[in-house]
Design an enzyme around this catalytic site. Structure first.
Site, PDB file in Angstrom:
ATOM      1  N   LEU A 263       8.609  -0.930 -10.916  1.00  0.00           N
ATOM      2  CA  LEU A 263       9.532  -0.721 -12.040  1.00  0.00           C
ATOM      3  C   LEU A 263       9.331   0.619 -12.742  1.00  0.00           C
ATOM      4  O   LEU A 263      10.132   0.994 -13.596  1.00  0.00           O
ATOM      5  CB  LEU A 263       9.412  -1.872 -13.039  1.00  0.00           C
ATOM      6  CG  LEU A 263       9.942  -3.216 -12.507  1.00  0.00           C
ATOM      7  CD1 LEU A 263       9.715  -4.327 -13.520  1.00  0.00           C
ATOM      8  CD2 LEU A 263      11.421  -3.130 -12.150  1.00  0.00           C
TER       9      LEU A 263
ATOM     10  N   ASP B 195      -1.707  -1.557  -4.720  1.00  0.00           N
ATOM     11  CA  ASP B 195      -0.554  -1.194  -3.885  1.00  0.00           C
ATOM     12  C   ASP B 195      -0.244   0.300  -3.923  1.00  0.00           C
ATOM     13  O   ASP B 195      -0.256   0.926  -4.979  1.00  0.00           O
ATOM     14  CB  ASP B 195       0.704  -1.960  -4.300  1.00  0.00           C
ATOM     15  CG  ASP B 195       1.841  -1.677  -3.337  1.00  0.00           C
ATOM     16  OD1 ASP B 195       1.655  -1.916  -2.137  1.00  0.00           O
ATOM     17  OD2 ASP B 195       2.888  -1.190  -3.777  1.00  0.00           O
TER      18      ASP B 195
ATOM     19  N   HIS C  53      -2.090  -3.764   0.251  1.00  0.00           N
ATOM     20  CA  HIS C  53      -1.389  -2.689   0.973  1.00  0.00           C
ATOM     21  C   HIS C  53      -2.410  -2.158   1.980  1.00  0.00           C
ATOM     22  O   HIS C  53      -3.484  -1.710   1.584  1.00  0.00           O
ATOM     23  CB  HIS C  53      -0.981  -1.620  -0.046  1.00  0.00           C
ATOM     24  CG  HIS C  53      -0.523  -0.307   0.539  1.00  0.00           C
ATOM     25  ND1 HIS C  53       0.738   0.176   0.355  1.00  0.00           N
ATOM     26  CD2 HIS C  53      -1.178   0.628   1.279  1.00  0.00           C
ATOM     27  CE1 HIS C  53       0.865   1.355   0.966  1.00  0.00           C
ATOM     28  NE2 HIS C  53      -0.291   1.650   1.539  1.00  0.00           N
TER      29      HIS C  53
ATOM     30  N   ASP D 102      10.203  -4.304  -1.915  1.00  0.00           N
ATOM     31  CA  ASP D 102       9.378  -3.110  -2.153  1.00  0.00           C
ATOM     32  C   ASP D 102      10.232  -2.028  -2.826  1.00  0.00           C
ATOM     33  O   ASP D 102      10.151  -0.844  -2.489  1.00  0.00           O
ATOM     34  CB  ASP D 102       8.736  -2.593  -0.858  1.00  0.00           C
ATOM     35  CG  ASP D 102       7.623  -1.577  -1.148  1.00  0.00           C
ATOM     36  OD1 ASP D 102       7.334  -1.316  -2.325  1.00  0.00           O
ATOM     37  OD2 ASP D 102       7.061  -1.035  -0.175  1.00  0.00           O
TER      38      ASP D 102
ATOM     39  N   HIS E  61      13.232   6.477  -6.799  1.00  0.00           N
ATOM     40  CA  HIS E  61      12.886   7.897  -6.857  1.00  0.00           C
ATOM     41  C   HIS E  61      14.090   8.687  -7.334  1.00  0.00           C
ATOM     42  O   HIS E  61      15.237   8.323  -7.077  1.00  0.00           O
ATOM     43  CB  HIS E  61      12.464   8.413  -5.487  1.00  0.00           C
ATOM     44  CG  HIS E  61      11.123   7.917  -5.050  1.00  0.00           C
ATOM     45  ND1 HIS E  61       9.955   8.303  -5.664  1.00  0.00           N
ATOM     46  CD2 HIS E  61      10.763   7.051  -4.070  1.00  0.00           C
ATOM     47  CE1 HIS E  61       8.937   7.692  -5.081  1.00  0.00           C
ATOM     48  NE2 HIS E  61       9.398   6.915  -4.113  1.00  0.00           N
TER      49      HIS E  61
END
Lengths: 434, 306
Positions: free
Chosen positions: A71, A159, A186, A312, A316
């Site tokens: 987020l 992660d 991860h 996931d 960006h």
């Protein structure tokens, strides 16, 4: 319009998905005061203060649970905020989401966990933070997992990175057992991935893009299965990408290791041949692997090795993606396409039953992280998605509600459109409205 | 006319395109041998050399080619420091397009960037090398050089020697040569080939192929690169992958040696084979590649803009 009228909703004539029992049946569903009041073949209520949804031809499922979301709040709010992420989630039928701690600052203290929980209230979406396993995600010092649990962290993860120090990882596993929260892992070996831009294979050779070997994932997954076997910790491998991962986890489950895993919708949907477009939205980590891995992941969903499908969601800025493939950021957004991408590849193309897919988007992940959700049953909180699974559309950049638009699915034809999202008994999203 | 407006990769060219380029280059070769090396064919056309990565040979070759056709050639020096990010590439492109140029020759250090530029411009683009991806004009000029020594391409045995992993020259060359019916193999150690090289025949030493091949293509080896730490040493390279006079003597009659330049003397090819002013051996085609390169690039500019 009187806001009270949203307190009573009658959904008629829909196909109700009971993902737990694995069946789909026709029926009516009545929601009152945030709770599923009744489910029956036919419900007739004579009341003017009621919203009636005619769901003929539509599918009624539990609101989706996405257990892997970024987020960007706090710290990178120009990409996404908790509010904008929640709006995007609701448009995707997602009523519960689990957010990762690689924000700025990192979610490694109780006050930051409380910040996310507070900001998540009143968004219409239930938001559950995961806390870092190591301070600052630096892979050096274990976080205060006890205090973080008490503050509301529902799991722990570094992660974006793997903990390279094996002894530290072992101690994290042993300590995590005291709190009964899953470790969301991860898996990546830096020495294999550090210069890599895409899956190492036929297409990385052809395109001249540095590759990331499957060994990057597989070596670390192998290590963590061994450590989990010795420590007895509960581990969850997130965004698996390789056929080797599916095989190792399948075997670990039969060996009695306390392990679950998830896959992203984009790893199910794409393979490395799609990278020929040099589309930077397909630059993700772990990389989208080849057609053999894609097939193994789809089989892993079919045979129950894979327990959840996630987005996931990784927002960006345009400047992070509208650049050369080498310089572009890793990640794709995915909240708004999670259902459609999963349905299109698994049910339309591969003929898997939707009730199983719905489970991996609902009660599957909810059980892993120990939250309510993913179940349609009398007396439960009314978190519901109403979808038109046969509605096809081409994904367009301008249609996203997320603050970022970097979707790998732009230009793809998908099936499965969310018509209504109901969260806590209120209609929080309606197709065609904003 | 070629089948596509731009040349981004070898796969964009049909066999017919390749034949046209070769034949057109022949006529321009004769122009370059004249006293007055200039024809008015592209007068009034503007060509831009947009190089985001340092280059001497390719940039100069395009410049000479454009000037011999009377096109106006602009060298746009793109300093790498001010162009770290892709959006500035797009801004640079907008500036150049606003000057109403007719063709862009572009080189960039990142694979795929030339395609990104082509996707965003109405004018034709020639890829002068993008990252490790493709360098199609190099492959064409290499083919042109091979053509000068052999009757036909079918069945010729070619070996690329050295760093395939990082080589756009080899990626373009293998695809073009295979397209022309040649038998292409690779001589390289495990760390200089990709993990998945299922399409290629791979040998580990130059000695495995030296007596059987028609074309020995030596690739540039850059030991100074950071990720080169996995290759042991120059001595090890010399033992398995270098061309010296002893190995040269074992090559078939009429076989040839090529290199994209610049040669690292003592690494890919020994000093004695290279010679002082020119190689003492007439099967070393390195200068012929450069000379033919001008003709091939003239042919491409002509076929796209003429």
């Amino acid at each position: 319009m009187d806001s009270n009228m949203y307190n009573k909703i009658l959904i008629k004539n829909g196909s109700i998905v009971d993902a737990q029992k694995g069946n789909i049946y026709r029926g009516d569903l009545y929601i009152k005061d945030g709770i599923i009041e009744d489910i029956k073949d036919v419900i007739e209520i004579d009341n003017k203060d009621i919203t009636i949804i005619d769901a003929g031809g539509l599918t009624i499922m539990a609101g989706l649970v996405d257990m892997h979301v970024h987020l960007r709040d706090p710290g990178l709010e120009d990409r996404e905020t908790i509010e904008s992420g929640a709006r995007a989630a609701l448009a995707g039928g997602i009523t519960s989401m689990v957010c990762m701690p690689n924000t700025s600052p990192v979610l490694d203290s109780p006050s930051l966990i409380k910040y996310v929980i507070d900001r998540g209230k009143n968004t219409g979406c239930s938001i559950y933070p995961v806390a870092a396993m190591t301070a600052g995600l630096e892979g050096k010092n274990i976080t205060g997992m006890g205090l973080l649990s008490e503050a509301g962290a529902i799991g722990f993860s570094d992660d974006g990175k793997a903990v390279a120090d094996s002894k530290l990882m072992f101690e994290i596993m042993r300590y995590s057992k005291q709190f009964g929260k899953p470790l969301i892992l991860h898996e990546e070996v830096r020495s294999f991935s550090e210069h890599g831009l895409m899956h190492e294979g036929k297409y990385s050779t052809k395109l001249g893009l540095e590759g990331i070997s499957r060994l990057s994932d597989d070596l670390m997954i192998g290590r963590d299965i061994v450590l989990a076997g010795v420590s007895g910790a509960r581990i969850h491998i997130t965004h698996i990408s390789t056929s080797g991962a599916v095989e190792m986890i399948r075997k670990a489950k039969t060996d009695g290791i306390d392990i679950t895993c998830d896959v992203t919708a984009h790893h199910l949907f794409f393979n490395d041949s799609h990278l020929e477009s040099f589309d930077t939205n397909l630059k993700v980590k772990p990389p989208i692997r080849d057609v053999r891995d894609q097939k193994a992941l789809i089989e892993g969903v079919a045979d129950g090795t894979i327990d959840a499908i996630v987005s996931d969601h990784a927002p960006h800025l345009d400047t992070g993606k509208n650049t050369t493939f080498k310089l572009a950021e890793f990640g794709t957004i995915g909240l708004e396409t999670l259902l459609a991408a999963s349905y299109t590849i698994l049910c339309r193309n591969k003929k898997q039953g939707f009730e199983k897919v719905a489970r991996l988007l609902g009660s599957g992940p909810a059980e892993i992280v120990g939250i309510d959700g993913g179940i349609i049953r009398k007396g439960m909180r009314a978190d519901i998605a109403v979808a038109d699974l046969e509605a096809g559309y081409t994904v367009k950049k301008e249609d996203f509600r997320s603050r970022s638009k970097n979707s790998a699915f732009i230009g793809q034809k998908l099936y499965g459109k969310i018509i209504y999202t109901i969260s806590n008994g209120k209609i929080v999203y309606e197709s065609g409205l904003n | 006319m070629l089948n596509k407006k731009s040349i981004l990769r070898i796969d964009d060219l049909t066999l017919d395109d390749v034949a046209k380029v070769m034949e057109t280059a022949d006529s321009f070769t004769s122009i370059s041998k004249r006293e007055i090396k200039k024809v008015p064919t592209l007068r009034g056309k503007t060509v831009v050399n947009l190089f985001f990565e340092p280059s001497t040979r390719t940039k100069t070759s395009f410049e000479v080619a454009a000037k011999r056709l009377s096109a106006d050639m602009i060298n746009f020096a793109a300093s790498s420091s001010s162009l770290k990010k892709g959006e500035s590439i797009m801004d640079t492109l907008r500036t150049i397009l606003a000057m109403q140029v007719n063709l862009i020759v572009i080189r960039h250090s990142d694979s795929g960037t030339v395609k990104m530029v082509d996707d965003n411009t109405p004018v034709p683009v020639i890829n002068a090398g993008d990252g490790k991806h493709q360098h199609p004009t190099q492959a064409l000029l290499d083919l042109y050089a091979i053509r000068s020594r052999f009757e036909k391409f079918e069945g010729l045995r070619v070996a690329f020697v050295g760093d395939f992993l990082d080589s756009r020259v080899a990626r373009s060359g293998t695809r073009l040569f295979e397209k022309m019916g040649m038998d292409v193999s690779l001589v390289a150690p495990s760390m200089l080939i990709p993990e998945d090289h299922s399409d290629l025949n791979v040998y580990s030493s130059i000695d495995d192929v030296i007596e059987d091949i028609d074309v020995l293509y030596m690739l540039r080896m850059q030991f100074e690169r950071q990720d080169r730490k996995f290759y042991p040493s120059v001595r090890e390279y010399n033992r398995f992958l270098s061309l010296d006079s002893k190995r040269l003597a074992r090559m078939k009659k009429n076989s040839i040696v090529m290199h994209p330049g610049p040669v690292n003397r003592g690494i890919e090819i020994s000093d004695e084979v290279m010679g002082d002013r020119e190689s003492p051996y007439d099967n070393i085609l390195i200068e012929e590649q450069v000379t033919g390169g001008v003709a091939v690039r003239m042919a491409l500019l002509y076929l796209i803009l003429g």
